[in-house]
Design an enzyme around this catalytic site. Structure first.
Site, mmCIF file in Angstrom:
data_model
loop_
_atom_site.group_PDB
_atom_site.id
_atom_site.type_symbol
_atom_site.label_atom_id
_atom_site.label_comp_id
_atom_site.label_asym_id
_atom_site.label_seq_id
_atom_site.Cartn_x
_atom_site.Cartn_y
_atom_site.Cartn_z
ATOM 1 C CG LEU A 138 13.250 41.698 -36.183
ATOM 2 C CD1 LEU A 138 11.769 41.994 -36.793
ATOM 3 C CD2 LEU A 138 14.111 42.957 -35.955
ATOM 4 C CG ASP A 139 14.076 41.713 -29.002
ATOM 5 O OD1 ASP A 139 15.106 41.136 -29.205
ATOM 6 O OD2 ASP A 139 14.530 42.943 -28.493
ATOM 7 N NE ARG A 140 7.787 35.881 -26.616
ATOM 8 C CZ ARG A 140 7.351 34.545 -26.778
ATOM 9 N NH1 ARG A 140 6.034 34.343 -27.413
ATOM 10 N NH2 ARG A 140 8.244 33.486 -26.359
ATOM 11 C CB THR A 142 10.933 44.038 -32.131
ATOM 12 O OG1 THR A 142 11.372 44.174 -30.916
ATOM 13 C CG2 THR A 142 11.413 44.708 -33.343
ATOM 14 N NE ARG A 236 12.906 45.439 -25.293
ATOM 15 C CZ ARG A 236 12.575 44.316 -24.833
ATOM 16 N NH1 ARG A 236 12.893 43.212 -25.937
ATOM 17 N NH2 ARG A 236 12.099 44.097 -23.771
#
EC number: 5.4.99.-
Length: 295
Positions: A138-140, A142, A236
């Site tokens: 997961l992104d930072r 998210t 995104r």
């Protein structure tokens, strides 16, 4: 949390594999990669009915094969104490409910706190001989569910069948979104002027995102997403391309939201086939309560 201090797996030989060598059995019945098989041969141990054996030994129906996997290299990430939000754990996998604001793996400084550094600290505390194997990242900023393989064998089995792993996300986007459901099928590639940002590009990789409208208001909408591909920043990028950037996603044209770390994106559902038991596993997680204050 489990307290295992080694990784051992056992099989019972069936009639279909009688006469196979241990090596052949592990390649076929165990679905070992040749690289992992080599590591076991060099630094692990193989047992048949309790006696240590060489890989060439032929097997008989009813034999018990046990593999003691070797200790794994830890890598460059610096172990650090931190909270691991564990939802589920057994000998093979771990499911976490990650908060926003922490990277899964540090992008630059290997001493930066991350999910991986917390895992390594926990493993050291347990004297568990494995490194951090991230299956779904997961992104930072998210939040939500993510899958960890607890050892190299589990990781190999899971990544061999990534199509058996599905994730569902929920996000808040800016603007009044009107379509009830649909598919965004636009290729995504790296932006020419950035090492981080991605864009829809004709020379990008195929990228498909399904969406389902949950609620629409004048200033923002709540949407559910299912990824049919797994590109970096896929949701995104696709929503920004359609003119509805995620709330808080300043990298892709969204406006900062007070009290919210980055983009309002949450992995709410994780489904996978367990690498060892082969059971279907499904986990769910509610998005942050803070979302209710601005959407």
């Amino acid at each position: 949390m489990t307290t295992q201090t080694d990784v051992t797996k056992r099989w019972r030989v069936t009639e279909a594999y009688a006469g196979y060598s241990i090596r052949e059995f592990l390649l076929h019945a165990g679905e070992f990669s040749r690289q992992l098989l080599k590591k076991v041969r060099m630094d692990g141990a193989v047992y048949v009915n309790g006696s240590q054996e060489e890989m060439w030994r032929p097997l008989e129906r009813g034999d018990e094969v046990a593999i003691l996997f070797p200790k794994e290299e830890k890598g460059a990430i610096f172990p650090q104490q931190g909270i691991l939000p564990v939802v589920f754990e057994d000998d093979d996998v771990m499911v976490l409910n990650k908060p926003a604001g922490i990277p899964v793996v540090p992008p630059f400084d290997q001493k930066e706190p991350s999910i991986a550094s917390y895992l390594l600290f926990e493993y050291e505390k347990r004297k568990y001989p494995c490194t951090a194997h991230i299956v779904t990242r997961l992104d930072r900023d998210t939040s939500g569910l993510m899958l960890i393989a607890k050892h190299a064998y589990s990781h190999s089995l899971l990544t061999k069948r990534l199509d058996f792993i599905s994730r569902q996300y929920v996000a808040i986007v800016e603007g009044e979104f009107r379509e009830k459901e649909g598919l965004i099928d636009e290729p995504i590639g790296r932006a020419e002027d950035s090492i981080i940002r991605r864009v829809v590009s004709p020379v990008g990789k195929p990228s498909k995102t399904q969406y389902y409208l949950i609620q629409s208001k004048k200033h923002c909408s709540r949407i559910r997403f299912k990824l049919l591909t797994g590109r970096t920043h896929q949701i995104r990028v696709h929503m920004a391309y359609r003119g509805y950037p995620l709330a808080g996603d300043t990298l892709y044209g969204g406006n900062k939201v007070e009290g919210v770390e980055g983009q309002a994106l949450h992995c709410e559902r994780l489904h996978f086939i367990h690498p060892w038991t082969k059971k279907k596993m499904t986990f769910t997680s509610e998005p942050p309560k803070l979302w209710d204050e601005f959407a």
